[in-house]
Write a protein that holds these residues in place. Structure first.
Motif, PDB file in Angstrom:
ATOM      1  N   GLY A 121      41.711  44.139  41.974  1.00  0.00           N
ATOM      2  CA  GLY A 121      41.399  42.884  41.311  1.00  0.00           C
ATOM      3  C   GLY A 121      42.620  42.061  40.944  1.00  0.00           C
ATOM      4  O   GLY A 121      42.515  41.097  40.182  1.00  0.00           O
ATOM      5  N   TYR A 409      31.639  48.027  36.541  1.00  0.00           N
ATOM      6  CA  TYR A 409      32.822  47.200  36.307  1.00  0.00           C
ATOM      7  C   TYR A 409      32.549  46.237  35.147  1.00  0.00           C
ATOM      8  O   TYR A 409      31.482  45.628  35.054  1.00  0.00           O
ATOM      9  CB  TYR A 409      33.167  46.389  37.546  1.00  0.00           C
ATOM     10  CG  TYR A 409      33.788  47.185  38.665  1.00  0.00           C
ATOM     11  CD1 TYR A 409      34.294  48.462  38.449  1.00  0.00           C
ATOM     12  CD2 TYR A 409      33.874  46.660  39.951  1.00  0.00           C
ATOM     13  CE1 TYR A 409      34.849  49.190  39.481  1.00  0.00           C
ATOM     14  CE2 TYR A 409      34.451  47.389  40.986  1.00  0.00           C
ATOM     15  CZ  TYR A 409      34.933  48.653  40.740  1.00  0.00           C
ATOM     16  OH  TYR A 409      35.495  49.369  41.758  1.00  0.00           O
ATOM     17  N   SER A 411      34.789  43.629  34.355  1.00  0.00           N
ATOM     18  CA  SER A 411      35.452  42.337  34.575  1.00  0.00           C
ATOM     19  C   SER A 411      34.405  41.238  34.774  1.00  0.00           C
ATOM     20  O   SER A 411      33.443  41.402  35.530  1.00  0.00           O
ATOM     21  CB  SER A 411      36.367  42.412  35.802  1.00  0.00           C
ATOM     22  OG  SER A 411      37.349  43.404  35.631  1.00  0.00           O
ATOM     23  N   TRP A 413      32.761  37.584  35.877  1.00  0.00           N
ATOM     24  CA  TRP A 413      32.784  36.608  36.953  1.00  0.00           C
ATOM     25  C   TRP A 413      31.711  35.565  36.634  1.00  0.00           C
ATOM     26  O   TRP A 413      30.848  35.774  35.777  1.00  0.00           O
ATOM     27  CB  TRP A 413      32.514  37.255  38.316  1.00  0.00           C
ATOM     28  CG  TRP A 413      31.491  38.342  38.325  1.00  0.00           C
ATOM     29  CD1 TRP A 413      31.680  39.672  38.091  1.00  0.00           C
ATOM     30  CD2 TRP A 413      30.071  38.198  38.587  1.00  0.00           C
ATOM     31  NE1 TRP A 413      30.488  40.374  38.191  1.00  0.00           N
ATOM     32  CE2 TRP A 413      29.490  39.491  38.492  1.00  0.00           C
ATOM     33  CE3 TRP A 413      29.258  37.110  38.894  1.00  0.00           C
ATOM     34  CZ2 TRP A 413      28.124  39.711  38.693  1.00  0.00           C
ATOM     35  CZ3 TRP A 413      27.904  37.340  39.089  1.00  0.00           C
ATOM     36  CH2 TRP A 413      27.353  38.604  38.989  1.00  0.00           C
ATOM     37  N   SER A 421      28.977  40.186  34.338  1.00  0.00           N
ATOM     38  CA  SER A 421      29.790  41.307  34.797  1.00  0.00           C
ATOM     39  C   SER A 421      28.863  42.308  35.470  1.00  0.00           C
ATOM     40  O   SER A 421      27.646  42.298  35.242  1.00  0.00           O
ATOM     41  CB  SER A 421      30.532  41.976  33.629  1.00  0.00           C
ATOM     42  OG  SER A 421      29.620  42.563  32.721  1.00  0.00           O
TER      43      SER A 421
END
Length: 536
Positions: A121, A409, A411, A413, A421
């Protein structure tokens, strides 16, 4: 496969002109540029790069460019090596084929940036990737290209002439096999040398012992026992494998690999995931093909359907799935003119694919479009049949470590202006199905909740969703579900209570009291005991 601690990912940064660009650019270009940057990704003890010959790799720092001008640590990857290798093979025959290389517009830096995102990433520094756009207006690009051709006549091809090329004509296991052959050759030479030395010493000792035994036999005829004992000792010494001073032997590596596999199996044996292996990928593909009959598919979409057949029916690696495959899946899932039966069939095809370890390559490609998880985020508005097929797919992703980690995950978006996420979408699917009045959806929902809660991940992951999952589990428990679903739910609560101090408080305040379900079964009682320990 990547270890539990992960594998470091580094960015090697070179100046192709070795300082000449900084010196000559004012005169040639009318402005100064510090260097003409070339980058490579270093991971799994190899340096990967892109040039006019396509994707190549070599031992880190072994090119004619010498030592990198700068090494930047990008992060850590948990992507298994075989998945990464398949990914590289796929890039080498599509986006980053040798014929697609362009010195300024599609070069090594663009390749490094894409691979870095896939692995961990991370991104290559923007000033490197966008150097041409930032430093050069279009009229001056031709001048820089001409200057580079004079400084570096063969581009990066000469630099990496001794590397290993990565393209479809190579077997996906080519790089691994190449390294293993070299390691085996060196180890074999060392082993032969040590065995020869030991054999000479043993032969010398044996000659001395034989003289002593002969004298002893001549004296009293009692040497047979000693002779047998010595023969057994010699055989034992000869059977030993010498210890290599140069590093771990092939046996050491095999033992280490077996220990790693045993540890993975231990974890799976303790809390094996609930997956649905009875799904027939061949039959699901045939169903998808039939339901798409009459749909106006583009040439690229027809190609993607053919690629799915190669992967799912013919058993090819996931590298056969091209760059347009997820666009094809995205259209099937989102186009209102396509029948719901086709969406169900596509999802069940994905559910069959999820049982394969190399499905991770496809999942990581979805970080660009989020075609799958964007669709999954709208589960509440889907017909029950699509919800079931989607939940089946999500459950089967827990068959393998890498794909299950993708589900969790954290993270963020953006999808249609909304921050999401992977773990939040996975949790939404889990909660929606767990609390469904339909038995089939509840079956997959409780399976998914069990899989999520029993996954060994860092606590920070569960901080995101612990309360939401626990609330859903408690609500389902109030409905007195069947023993299987009750056991999964209480198991999830017991694991979540270990991850978050808020969960025991929720159980005590919201209820119901887990002890009320004692006597349902021995395994239910076992989970109740674990929960009650946290409530004290």
């Amino acid at each position: 496969m990547a270890s539990e601690e992960g594998v470091p990912v580094d960015l090697y940064i070179y100046d192709l002109t070795h300082g000449l660009a900084s010196f000559l650019s004012p005169a040639i270009l009318g402005r100064q540029i510090e260097g003409v940057w070339h980058t490579a990704i270093v991971v799994y003890e190899r340096e990967y790069f892109y040039g006019g010959s396509g994707i190549t790799s070599c031992a880190p720092g072994s090119t004619s460019l010498g030592a990198p001008q700068q090494v930047e640590k990008l992060g850590t990857t948990f992507v298994p090596f075989q998945i990464f290798n398949d990914y590289i093979q796929g890039l080498g025959t599509t986006t980053y084929a040798g014929s697609a290389y362009h010195l300024l517009d599609h070069n090594c830096n663009h390749f490094s940036d894409e691979v870095a995102q896939f692995l961990c990433g991370a991104r290559v520094p923007k000033h490197i990737v966008s150097q041409a756009e930032r430093d050069l207006p279009p009229p001056l690009r031709l001048a820089l290209t001409s200057m580079l051709e004079q400084m570096v006549p063969d581009g990066t091809q000469a630099v990496y002439a001794n590397g290993v090329r990565h393209s479809r004509q190579d077997s996906p296991d080519y790089l691994t096999l190449n390294n293993q052959i070299e390691e085996a050759r060196i180890a074999s030479q060392e082993l032969d040398a040590r065995r020869n030395t030991i054999a000479e010493k043993l032969a010398k000792k044996e000659r001395k012992k034989e003289k002593k035994r002969k004298k002893q036999r001549d004296h009293d005829g009692t040497g047979d026992a000693e002779e047998n004992e010595m023969a057994e000792a010699v055989e034992a010494v000869e059977a030993r494998e010498p210890v290599s001073l140069a590093g771990p032997s092939s046996r050491d590596l095999d033992v280490e690999d077996e220990e790693r596999k045993a540890e993975e199996q231990r974890k799976r044996s303790r809390d094996p995931p609930v997956v649905y292996k009875d799904i027939d990928g061949v039959q699901e593909f045939e169903t998808l093909s039939k339901t798409l009959e009459g749909v106006d598919l583009s040439a690229e979409e027809k190609q993607s359907l053919d690629e799915l057949q190669q992967y799912l029916v013919q058993g090819e690696g996931s590298w056969v799935l091209g760059d347009d495959f997820l666009s094809f899946i995205g259209r099937v899932l989102s186009d209102p003119d396509i029948k719901s039966e086709a969406r169900c069939a596509a999802l069940r095809c994905l559910a069959a694919s999820a049982l394969r370890e190399d499905v991770s390559l496809l999942l990581h490609q979805d970080r660009r479009q989020h075609a799958i998880l964007g669709y999954a985020n709208g589960i509440d508005a889907l017909p029950p049949e699509e919800q079931l097929a989607l939940a089946l797919f999500m459950c089967n992703l827990f068959e393998n470590t890498s794909s299950s980690e993708w589900c969790l995950y954290i993270s963020e978006w953006e999808y249609r202006g909304q921050p999401l996420s992977n773990i939040r979408v996975t949790t939404k699917v889990c909660v929606s199905c767990t609390l469904s009045p339909q038995t089939e959806l509840r079956e997959c929902g409780t399976a998914l909740m069990y899989n999520i809660a029993c996954k060994e991940v860092k606590t920070v992951v569960f901080d995101e969703v612990c309360v939401e999952l626990a609330m859903a589990a408690l609500q389902l428990t109030q409905w007195a579900p069947a023993e299987e679903h009750l056991w999964r739910t209480l198991t999830a609560l017991a694991r979540l209570a270990q991850h978050s101090s808020e969960v025991p408080q929720l159980i005590a305040i919201v209820g119901p009291d887990p002890a009320a379900y004692r006597g349902t079964s021995a395994r239910v009682d076992e989970q109740i005991d674990l929960i009650m320990k946290k409530l004290k």
